[in-house]
Design a protein around this motif. Structure first.
Motif, PDB file in Angstrom:
ATOM      1  N   LEU A   8       0.819  -1.217   0.000  1.00 46.38           N
ATOM      2  CA  LEU A   8       0.000   0.000   0.000  1.00 46.38           C
ATOM      3  C   LEU A   8       0.852   1.267   0.000  1.00 46.38           C
ATOM      4  CD1 LEU A   8      -2.782  -1.041   2.552  1.00 46.38           C
ATOM      5  CD2 LEU A   8      -3.018  -0.810   0.073  1.00 46.38           C
ATOM      6  N   GLY A   9       2.180   1.107   0.056  1.00 49.36           N
ATOM      7  CA  GLY A   9       3.073   2.260   0.026  1.00 49.36           C
ATOM      8  C   GLY A   9       3.227   2.951   1.355  1.00 49.36           C
ATOM      9  N   LEU A  10       2.943   2.238   2.457  1.00 48.93           N
ATOM     10  CA  LEU A  10       2.997   2.842   3.783  1.00 48.93           C
ATOM     11  C   LEU A  10       4.240   2.381   4.529  1.00 48.93           C
ATOM     12  CD1 LEU A  10      -0.739   2.330   4.840  1.00 48.93           C
ATOM     13  CD2 LEU A  10       0.269   4.202   3.513  1.00 48.93           C
ATOM     14  N   VAL A  11       4.658   3.156   5.512  1.00 45.92           N
ATOM     15  CA  VAL A  11       5.780   2.758   6.357  1.00 45.92           C
ATOM     16  C   VAL A  11       5.364   1.537   7.168  1.00 45.92           C
ATOM     17  CG1 VAL A  11       6.666   5.117   6.475  1.00 45.92           C
ATOM     18  CG2 VAL A  11       5.085   4.294   8.238  1.00 45.92           C
ATOM     19  N   PRO A  12       6.321   0.755   7.639  1.00 41.57           N
ATOM     20  CA  PRO A  12       5.967  -0.451   8.401  1.00 41.57           C
ATOM     21  C   PRO A  12       5.089  -0.127   9.606  1.00 41.57           C
ATOM     22  CG  PRO A  12       8.293  -0.485   7.808  1.00 41.57           C
ATOM     23  CD  PRO A  12       7.772   0.875   7.433  1.00 41.57           C
ATOM     24  N   MET A  13       4.158  -1.037   9.851  1.00 42.22           N
ATOM     25  CA  MET A  13       3.242  -0.848  10.968  1.00 42.22           C
ATOM     26  C   MET A  13       3.757  -1.584  12.192  1.00 42.22           C
ATOM     27  SD  MET A  13      -0.768  -1.910  11.122  1.00 42.22           S
ATOM     28  CE  MET A  13      -1.029  -2.924  12.565  1.00 42.22           C
ATOM     29  N   ALA A  14       3.643  -0.968  13.334  1.00 34.91           N
ATOM     30  CA  ALA A  14       4.124  -1.586  14.581  1.00 34.91           C
ATOM     31  C   ALA A  14       3.210  -2.735  14.975  1.00 34.91           C
ATOM     32  CB  ALA A  14       4.172  -0.540  15.686  1.00 34.91           C
ATOM     33  N   PRO A  15       3.790  -3.865  15.394  1.00 35.19           N
ATOM     34  CA  PRO A  15       2.952  -4.978  15.878  1.00 35.19           C
ATOM     35  C   PRO A  15       2.386  -4.647  17.248  1.00 35.19           C
ATOM     36  CG  PRO A  15       5.266  -5.466  16.193  1.00 35.19           C
ATOM     37  CD  PRO A  15       5.216  -4.162  15.440  1.00 35.19           C
ATOM     38  N   PRO A  16       1.423  -5.421  17.713  1.00 32.13           N
ATOM     39  CA  PRO A  16       0.859  -5.158  19.046  1.00 32.13           C
ATOM     40  C   PRO A  16       1.876  -5.478  20.127  1.00 32.13           C
ATOM     41  CG  PRO A  16       0.040  -7.230  18.185  1.00 32.13           C
ATOM     42  CD  PRO A  16       0.814  -6.595  17.066  1.00 32.13           C
ATOM     43  N   PRO A  17       1.742  -4.873  21.292  1.00 34.00           N
ATOM     44  CA  PRO A  17       2.699  -5.171  22.383  1.00 34.00           C
ATOM     45  C   PRO A  17       2.522  -6.607  22.867  1.00 34.00           C
ATOM     46  CG  PRO A  17       0.857  -3.860  23.193  1.00 34.00           C
ATOM     47  CD  PRO A  17       0.716  -3.915  21.696  1.00 34.00           C
ATOM     48  N   ARG A  18       3.615  -7.177  23.326  1.00 30.78           N
ATOM     49  CA  ARG A  18       3.544  -8.546  23.859  1.00 30.78           C
ATOM     50  C   ARG A  18       2.855  -8.538  25.218  1.00 30.78           C
ATOM     51  NH1 ARG A  18       9.606 -10.980  22.645  1.00 30.78           N
ATOM     52  NH2 ARG A  18       9.506 -10.805  20.351  1.00 30.78           N
ATOM     53  N   THR A  19       2.049  -9.558  25.446  1.00 35.95           N
ATOM     54  CA  THR A  19       1.345  -9.659  26.725  1.00 35.95           C
ATOM     55  C   THR A  19       1.965 -10.742  27.570  1.00 35.95           C
ATOM     56  OG1 THR A  19      -0.235 -11.179  25.722  1.00 35.95           O
ATOM     57  CG2 THR A  19      -0.797  -8.853  25.728  1.00 35.95           C
TER      58      THR A  19
END
Length: 918
Positions: free
Chosen positions: A907-918
């Motif tokens: 989509l041409g976007l910067v990398p998305m951060a994954p969810p925090p580890r629980t």
């Protein structure tokens, strides 16, 4: 080695701009800043030209740019009329005029009618076109009889339409502000009072524009340099012109004729028009006949007030040609002199009061007194301006002016009334408009002038000339014999003013209508107009330069209530004013209010009921508009959308007109926002395209593309948005970079898009635009919070996102209920989950009560709840949103997270951060 410069490939105008700056060895960022485009757009143009030129790198392109510059690559072709006959001689005059034009920004070629000013100016413009790389345009003012229409004529030549919020003169100066261009203004003498102020503004605001004007008198503007066009030299250019035109007429000249031709040209004072007219008759009369004709004193004026020196030589030829006509043809020439535009034989017959004039028109054409052209609608005739003025003088001398002008006015009325807005009516209107305007300018029959002004007001509005439409509505009101009709015309003028985004004009016109109706004893109409003035100041407060005070609005309502009596329409107008101004849950733009949302909702519903009882759809639409505000403040987004659709359905089938257009366009713009408010992204885009396609907004498409950006960012479909963003910026720049907080959502969406794309150059550009258009402090709790939180969540700054959305919707309800609530609430819940906030489940459960029925918002809440509970995330819920589908996969983690990250990159976007580890 292959010569890559042997054939220059075809490149676009914007590619040519980029190529020229590459030749200056600028970086992509520097080129983007210079051209006001994004770096990505520059990169796209560079890639395209690398392919077209077969070049290996930017250095090779810079070499091409230098080669093209040395070769003198031509600029835009000049927009000049093609001459029908060859240009003869005048080498000295051409050189002198060209030299003046190089040294001075405004040169006026001055001389009597028929001396050859126009042909000389056109020749010089064509020869110097290369010095004006941004274009050369020709503007013929011969048909312009109203000094107020000079800017319109120039705008038409430039291909500019009217833009709501600015006059055509401003549109011209905006379009030419940074152009290195030449304007040729021809036949300025009849509209000097309009040309002079127009040129002062143009030259003061467009530093690289030059103007070459032709006129019988000086323009008297500060920048002007006058060039007196001389007569043709009898021994050289005049003889050459005579021989050329005589040969075209069938004469075979020989050397023995030269001395006699010189004598004829000398007696004609070297006047180009006189020589051409004489030469046209030479084949039939011979040189002896010409000499005898010029010697006849009946063919020469004896002087007098209309025979000043500058007209004497042209009149000599015209008098002679006139004397050769049959009496009936003379009468026809006098009659058709009233036309300022090309005319047909049928039109000529109506003006002449005859049934058959074809033979007479042919005779006049044979005498070179009329020009004949083939037009799509049949043969047309036109008198050159000097000949038309000569005929007008003969008309006056014959005592026929009043009768002919009366017939011309009647013909114009009939033509105007026959112009129904169907088929090719726009072409027919454009062909007739100058004639209608001229007839109205000189009309002495007040009732007929009123009818024509009223019809012209309707036609110009339908044609998109809304500035002139307002003027004609006011003109018709001033000419109306019936005060009630005049007040109605002023009301329509006020509606046009709103369409032009001129709130101050609207307010003035409605108050004038009210005062006029009140003075005529029509208290019910006066009450309607007083109340409407107050209501519209509330509804369209963003279009004012000097907004009335709240106290003034209430005073108008009080006066309306005093006059309303038991008239249903007046009572409905007062009820609407009460709902919109006095009962305003926020306090209107006119001032604060103390009532509750429930009181405002009840007042709005009373106004709708009162309007519906009148049977007036326009009153009902206005009341429904106020109801949408109350429903919005009540947090009922679905009711808002339904009410707006009622307005659109109510207005759509009605006939075109100012009030209908005002109400429909207002409803359509709101329909975009309402669709977004309930999560109908596809509907919002469709409504935006419908708004963008409306002729009234063709020149200000940024008003619709801004909402397309909002829909695309909120709906999660970023692929088409860079191109839409470029369209937005292009339209915004062409419109003079207007300011206004109504532009904030679209600009904020564009800024967020480029932040997500990681395009720092574009981020700086859009940030500058947002600072220019402005935002309000209250926007920090609506779209600004939503867009900023979207970026924060994408980049993993979850706690910052939650802080940005920390206020409970009930605390900031004034700023989120209209449109933004269904985006604020689910985004807040997801931010709470990702930030690990203890209140996350409460936010989710509370949010479901707000957004029930909105599938998009409910899907975000479902995802947030699944994240909170550790369940599998429902990716299929976002089939229509590529970004949200990819985001769901990233939040799911594991193999799905990797697939989602790849989709985000696609989509041409910067990398998305994954969810925090629980």
């Amino acid at each position: 080695m292959r010569d890559t410069c042997a054939v220059t490939p075809e490149i676009s105008a914007r590619e040519a701009d980029v190529l020229a700056l590459l030749g200056e060895h600028l970086s992509n960022a520097e080129i983007g800043a210079r051209l006001y485009i994004s770096v990505r757009t520059v990169e796209s143009h560079v890639s395209s030209m690398l392919r077209k030129f077969g070049a290996a790198d930017r250095r090779a392109l810079a070499h091409h740019a230098a080669e093209l510059a040395r070769a003198g690559t031509p600029g835009p072709a000049p927009v000049l009329p093609a001459p029908l006959t060859s240009f003869i001689g005048r080498a000295r005059e051409r050189a002198a005029l060209a030299a003046l034009l190089r040294e001075h920004r405004q040169v006026t070629a001055v001389g009597p009618g028929g001396v050859g000013k126009t042909r000389l100016a056109l020749k010089v413009a064509a020869e110097t076109a290369a010095a004006h790389p941004d274009g050369v345009w020709f503007v013929d003012l011969v048909s312009t009889t109203d000094t107020a229409m000079v800017a319109a004529a120039v705008a038409a030549a430039l291909g500019l339409g009217e833009q709501p919020g600015r006059g055509l003169d401003e549109s011209v100066t905006v379009a030419l502000a940074d152009r290195d261009a030449l304007l040729v203004l021809d036949n300025c003498e009849q509209v000097l009072d309009g040309v002079a102020p127009f040129l002062e503004r143009l030259l003061a605001t467009c530093p690289r524009v030059r103007v070459l004007a032709t006129s019988r008198a000086r323009l008297m503007v500060p920048f002007e340099r006058v060039y007196q066009v001389p007569s043709l030299s009898a021994e050289d250019d005049a003889v050459a012109l005579f021989l050329d035109r005589a040969s075209a007429a069938g004469l075979t000249p020989d050397a023995s004729m030269r001395e006699r031709i010189i004598e004829i040209c000398r007696r004609l004072d070297g006047m180009a028009l006189a020589i051409e007219l004489a030469a046209a008759r030479c084949a039939g009369l011979g040189l002896d006949g010409l000499g005898a004709g010029l010697s006849d004193p009946l063919r020469m004026l004896a002087g007098g007030s209309r025979a000043d020196d500058r007209h004497r030589s042209v009149r000599a030829a015209l008098d002679w040609s006139h004397a050769l006509l049959e009496p009936a043809d003379r009468a026809l020439l006098r009659a058709v002199s009233v036309f300022v535009s090309p005319f047909t034989a049928r039109a000529a017959a109506a003006i002449a009061g005859e049934t058959f004039v074809a033979d007479g028109l042919a005779s006049l054409a044979e005498q070179s007194l009329l020009v004949v052209t083939a037009a799509p609608g049949g043969t047309e005739y036109r008198a050159l301006e000097t000949i038309r003025q000569y005929g007008a003088e003969r008309l006056d001398a014959a005592g026929e002016t009043e009768a002919v002008h009366a017939r011309h006015l009647a013909w114009c009325l009939s033509a105007a009334e026959d112009l129904a807005p169907t088929g090719d009516w726009r072409v027919r209107f454009d062909d007739t408009a100058d004639e209608l305007r001229a007839a109205l300018t000189r009309a002495t029959d007040r009732p007929a002038a009123h009818r024509l002004a009223r019809r012209l007001a309707e036609l110009t509005f339908a044609r998109g000339l809304i500035g002139e439409s307002q003027q004609r509505h006011e003109q018709a009101a001033a000419l109306a014999a019936d005060p009630a009709e005049a007040a109605g015309l002023l009301r329509d003028a006020a509606a046009v003013a709103v369409c032009r985004m001129r709130g101050d004009d609207m307010y003035r016109l409605l108050k004038e209508a009210a005062a006029l109706a009140e003075s005529a004893g029509d208290t019910a109409a006066a009450a309607r107009h007083w109340a409407t003035a107050a209501t519209h100041a509330h509804r369209f407060s963003g279009e004012f330069a000097d907004l009335p005070t709240h106290a003034e609005g209430l005073a108008l309502l009080d006066r309306a209530a005093e006059l309303a009596g038991d008239d249903p329409g007046a009572l409905a107008a007062v009820a609407l004013g009460e709902a919109g101004v006095r009962f305003d849950a926020f306090g209107s733009a006119l001032g604060p209010a103390e009532n509750s949302v429930a009181e405002t909702l009840a007042a709005a519903e009373r106004a709708v009921a009162a309007a519906r009882r009148t049977g007036d759809p326009y009153a009902e639409s206005a009341a429904l508009d106020t109801l949408t505000g109350a429903q919005s403040w009540n947090g009922d987004a679905f009711a808002v959308a339904a009410t707006i659709e009622r307005r659109v359905a109510l207005m759509t089938p009605l006939p075109e007109g100012p009030v209908r257009t005002l109400e429909l366009m207002d409803a359509l713009v709101q329909s975009i926002e309402a669709a977004l408010g309930v999560g109908d992204v596809a509907g919002a885009r469709g409504n935006a395209r419908r708004v963008r396609a409306h002729p009234l907004l063709a020149e200000v498409s940024y008003r619709a593309t801004g909402w397309e950006l909002v829909a695309g960012v909120l709906g999660g479909d970023p692929a088409p948005l860079p191109a839409i963003g470029e369209d937005f910026l292009d339209s915004w720049r062409r419109s003079g970079r207007p300011t206004g907080t109504f532009l904030g959502p679209g600009v904020s969406a564009g800024l967020t898009l480029h932040r997500l794309r990681g395009d720092e150059d574009a981020v700086r550009e859009w940030s500058d635009v947002l600072a220019r258009v402005g935002t309000l402090p209250t926007h920090g709790h609506s779209y600004l919070a939503i867009f900023e939180a979207t970026e924060l969540l994408h980049t993993g700054r979850f706690e910052e996102a939650l802080k940005r959305l920390a206020p409970d919707p009930r605390e900031v309800w004034k700023y989120v209920t209209w449109l933004w609530l269904h985006w604020y609430v689910p985004l807040r819940a997801e931010a709470a989950v990702l930030a690990g906030d203890a209140a996350a489940r409460e936010y989710i459960e509370d949010g479901r009560g707000y957004v029930r029925g909105n599938p998009f918002a409910e899907a975000v809440l479902d995802r947030a709840e699944a994240l909170l509970d550790g369940d599998r995330l429902p990716a299929t819920s976002f089939a229509a949103s590529p970004y949200q589908a990819a985001r769901t996969l990233v939040l799911a983690g594991g193999a799905e997270g990797e697939r989602g990250a790849a989709l985000v990159a696609e989509l041409g976007l910067v990398p998305m951060a994954p969810p925090p580890r629980t």
